[in-house]
Design a protein around this motif. Structure first.
Motif, PDB file in Angstrom:
ATOM      1  N   GLY A 202       0.827  -1.338   0.022  1.00 26.91           N
ATOM      2  CA  GLY A 202       0.089   0.052   0.019  1.00 26.91           C
ATOM      3  C   GLY A 202       0.863   1.069   0.037  1.00 26.91           C
ATOM      4  N   SER A 203       1.968   1.198   0.589  1.00 26.85           N
ATOM      5  CA  SER A 203       2.776   2.317   0.803  1.00 26.85           C
ATOM      6  C   SER A 203       3.493   2.648  -0.673  1.00 26.85           C
ATOM      7  CB  SER A 203       4.167   1.993   1.657  1.00 26.85           C
ATOM      8  OG  SER A 203       3.415   1.966   3.023  1.00 26.85           O
ATOM      9  N   ILE A 204       3.813   1.798  -1.469  1.00 31.73           N
ATOM     10  CA  ILE A 204       4.127   1.901  -2.651  1.00 31.73           C
ATOM     11  C   ILE A 204       3.350   2.305  -3.649  1.00 31.73           C
ATOM     12  CG2 ILE A 204       5.309   0.419  -4.830  1.00 31.73           C
ATOM     13  CD1 ILE A 204       6.356  -1.546  -2.724  1.00 31.73           C
ATOM     14  N   LEU A 205       2.074   1.808  -3.442  1.00 31.99           N
ATOM     15  CA  LEU A 205       0.748   2.636  -4.472  1.00 31.99           C
ATOM     16  C   LEU A 205       0.791   3.667  -4.081  1.00 31.99           C
ATOM     17  CD1 LEU A 205      -1.663  -0.677  -4.210  1.00 31.99           C
ATOM     18  CD2 LEU A 205       0.054  -0.146  -6.036  1.00 31.99           C
ATOM     19  N   LEU A 206       0.630   4.286  -2.744  1.00 32.03           N
ATOM     20  CA  LEU A 206       0.726   5.737  -2.463  1.00 32.03           C
ATOM     21  C   LEU A 206       1.893   6.530  -3.179  1.00 32.03           C
ATOM     22  CD1 LEU A 206       0.118   5.928   1.421  1.00 32.03           C
ATOM     23  CD2 LEU A 206      -1.322   7.000  -0.606  1.00 32.03           C
ATOM     24  N   VAL A 207       3.038   6.119  -3.316  1.00 35.23           N
ATOM     25  CA  VAL A 207       4.079   6.801  -3.959  1.00 35.23           C
ATOM     26  C   VAL A 207       3.763   6.909  -5.282  1.00 35.23           C
ATOM     27  CG1 VAL A 207       6.433   6.952  -4.087  1.00 35.23           C
ATOM     28  CG2 VAL A 207       5.671   6.054  -1.956  1.00 35.23           C
ATOM     29  N   VAL A 208       3.380   5.689  -5.914  1.00 35.27           N
ATOM     30  CA  VAL A 208       3.040   5.728  -7.389  1.00 35.27           C
ATOM     31  C   VAL A 208       1.862   6.530  -7.788  1.00 35.27           C
ATOM     32  CG1 VAL A 208       2.262   4.151  -9.171  1.00 35.27           C
ATOM     33  CG2 VAL A 208       4.155   3.277  -7.690  1.00 35.27           C
ATOM     34  N   TYR A 209       1.126   6.500  -7.079  1.00 32.92           N
ATOM     35  CA  TYR A 209      -0.087   7.501  -7.380  1.00 32.92           C
ATOM     36  C   TYR A 209       0.318   9.066  -7.346  1.00 32.92           C
ATOM     37  CZ  TYR A 209      -4.316  10.484  -6.824  1.00 32.92           C
ATOM     38  OH  TYR A 209      -5.369  11.199  -7.012  1.00 32.92           O
ATOM     39  N   SER A 210       1.251   9.365  -6.281  1.00 32.69           N
ATOM     40  CA  SER A 210       1.573  10.822  -6.141  1.00 32.69           C
ATOM     41  C   SER A 210       2.464  11.206  -7.104  1.00 32.69           C
ATOM     42  CB  SER A 210       2.506  10.894  -4.648  1.00 32.69           C
ATOM     43  OG  SER A 210       2.941  12.250  -4.485  1.00 32.69           O
TER      44      SER A 210
END
Length: 332
Positions: A202-210
């Motif tokens: 989930g942390s990786i997905l947050l960074v990718v979205y940003s």
């Protein structure tokens, strides 16, 4: 499920693609861009805290003993790969941002989970794979930013004092704190691997979205054409094929046992998306991160498919040599 299909339909890969689509259609703008960036920074801190908590000191000491495999893996990961990256990124084929992303890809550490899983499928030395992958990620926290500064200084504008501070506060310090707290939280981490894996991803997905949201606002999809993506795919395939061939040949030159040669093949040829996403978020300007991550995400998918096929074949051959029947996780 056979390895190839498991790689193609990995829920995390699907979630990653959906995140890119969401960021492309609904990027964070205005004050929400600041919120998304703050959440991504928090995700990076949490990600490296968990990496530190998961790394056992036993794996570090065991890895130090099997020095031939460890040194060979590190030389391929942080020596051969960057040299190939310099060569490919210098070709006048890709745009400068995509070429920078390709070079950044080659400076990353190896993966952990998939390297170990494929080594197990190939009936290789799983303990050595755990050590090699863990060593690679531990060294990568220090070495990848240094290589970025040395080889990509012009692209990133150099490693500024603010970048050094971000590396220390968002990468090194959480990792060290997590590792120091392992005696107290290690049992919890081990017992709740599935939940923590969701937090990790989930942390990786947050960074990718940003990152992709910022890149979309800057017009990433007006600068990257279908031809660019096809060319990038071809280059990533060529890069992966070269490294797979080199690691296989190096295993024979070093006369490594079959199990150790499998470790070198799978740990030495892989690049970590889990490390690459947060590191890119720290090392590159927000608007540049999306372009930099395109080669990383593409290579990640290609390496999963290729290594799944190779591991399955190696596993069947090993079982045949032992006179055993392949199990459902190896039979295709």
């Amino acid at each position: 499920m056979i390895p190839r299909l498991r790689s193609l339909f990995d829920p995390f890969i699907i979630a990653l693609l959906c995140t890119v689509v969401l960021a492309s259609l609904l990027p964070a703008r205005g004050q929400w861009a600041g919120v998304a960036e703050g959440a991504a920074d928090a995700g990076i801190v949490l990600l490296f805290f968990l990496h530190g908590a998961k790394l056992s000191r036993e794996a570090i000491w065991q890895g130090a003993r099997n020095w031939r495999v460890q040194i060979a893996t590190l030389l391929v990961t942080f020596g051969v790969f960057p040299l190939l990256g310099l060569g490919f990124s210098a070709l006048p084929l890709l745009s400068a941002p995509l070429a920078a992303g390709l070079l950044f890809l080659t400076l990353l550490p190896s993966t952990v989970q998939s390297s170990i899983a494929f080594t197990a499928i190939a009936r290789g030395n799983v303990a050595a794979a755990v050590c090699a992958a863990s060593f690679s990620n531990l060294v990568g926290i220090f070495l990848t930013p240094l290589l970025v500064a040395l080889l990509m200084g012009a692209t990133t504008g150099g490693i500024s004092l603010a970048s050094v501070e971000a590396i220390v506060l968002q990468l090194l310090l959480p990792f060290i704190i997590g590792h120091l707290l392992r005696p107290w939280i290690g049992g919890f981490v081990t017992r709740h691997k599935s939940i923590l894996s969701l937090v990790d991803r989930g942390s990786i997905l947050l960074v990718v979205y940003s990152a992709f949201g910022a890149a979309v606002v800057e017009g990433i999809w007006h600068r990257v054409s279908v031809d660019d993506l096809l060319l990038l795919t071809l280059i990533c395939l060529l890069l992966l094929g070269l490294v797979l061939g080199l690691t296989a040949a190096l295993g024979r030159v070093l006369n490594l046992p079959r199990g150790d040669a499998a470790v070198l093949l799978f740990c030495g040829s892989k690049k970590s998306l889990a490390s690459g996403v947060p590191m890119a978020g720290v090392l590159f300007p927000a608007a540049q991160v999306g372009m930099v991550l395109l080669p990383v995400m593409l290579f990640h998918q290609l390496q999963l498919i290729a290594c799944a096929l190779i591991a399955g074949r190696m596993g069947r051959r090993a079982l045949a040599a032992e006179g055993l029947e392949p199990g459902p996780h190896i039979r295709q």
